[in-house]
Design an enzyme around this catalytic site. Structure first.
Site, PDB file in Angstrom:
ATOM      1  N   GLU A  66       0.830  -1.100  -0.063  1.00  0.00           N
ATOM      2  CA  GLU A  66       0.104   0.092   0.172  1.00  0.00           C
ATOM      3  C   GLU A  66       0.909   1.206   0.049  1.00  0.00           C
ATOM      4  OE1 GLU A  66      -3.286   2.128   2.943  1.00  0.00           O
ATOM      5  OE2 GLU A  66      -2.265   0.233   3.514  1.00  0.00           O
ATOM      6  N   HIS A  67       1.857   1.183   1.172  1.00  0.00           N
ATOM      7  CA  HIS A  67       2.886   2.519   1.179  1.00  0.00           C
ATOM      8  C   HIS A  67       4.384   1.975   0.677  1.00  0.00           C
ATOM      9  CE1 HIS A  67      -0.437   3.749   3.511  1.00  0.00           C
ATOM     10  NE2 HIS A  67      -0.154   4.806   3.071  1.00  0.00           N
TER      11      HIS A  67
END
Length: 175
Positions: A66-67
């Site tokens: 996601e990150h």
């Protein structure tokens, strides 16, 4: 820090760095007000030692975070190799929290590896898009048979016929 089901993965090719991290994490964790919840998250987080930057990027793209924070001396070069991530933070001055609160990037991102197929919600999600196609006789010759085979395999006889008629017309033009 977001929740007990969050997972952090740290990828490195530096064995000394990997070995020193658990102590550093423990020290920082003791200072955090949400340390109990963070400990739950850390229980399924990992430090993974790989051989080189190529392996690191291959793993990262497969994991599709996601990150993705690339804190590396060659951060910009490695960022160019990213194919799957929700949002990428490049270099030592780009923490995830900047993206969460102030730098203007999106915070609604694909989780659980879904970045392999999806982007975060962004302006494109709210824009109408129209696709256009215009084939030429050469285009019919190039893809016509493929279209017929695929339509036939899906039992869509009218779809196949639409292409078959055009193939025949193109073939009759060249006679």
């Amino acid at each position: 820090e977001h929740g007990p089901d969050s997972q952090s993965i740290l990828l490195t090719a530096d064995e000394g760095f990997a070995e020193s991290l658990p102590e550093v994490i423990s020290s920082l964790l003791a200072q955090m007000p949400r340390c109990e919840m963070m400990e739950k998250s850390l229980s399924h987080s990992r430090i993974i030692l790989l051989h080189n930057d190529n392996e690191i990027m291959e793993f990262s793209n497969l994991y599709a975070p996601e990150h993705l924070i690339i804190n590396h001396s060659r951060a910009a070069e490695l960022a160019a190799e990213v194919t799957n991530a929700g949002s990428v933070f490049i270099g030592p001055w780009s923490p995830e929290s900047a993206g969460d609160y102030a730098s203007g990037t999106n915070h609604t991102l694909p989780t659980s590896g879904h970045a392999r197929a999806y982007s975060g919600v962004n302006i494109d999600a709210f824009m109408k898009k129209i696709t256009f196609q215009q084939l030429s006789p050469l285009g019919i010759r190039s893809i016509g048979r493929t279209v017929e085979v695929m339509a036939e395999n899906e039992d869509l006889a009218a779809h196949k016929l639409a292409m078959t008629l055009r193939i025949e017309a193109v073939n009759n033009q060249t006679k």
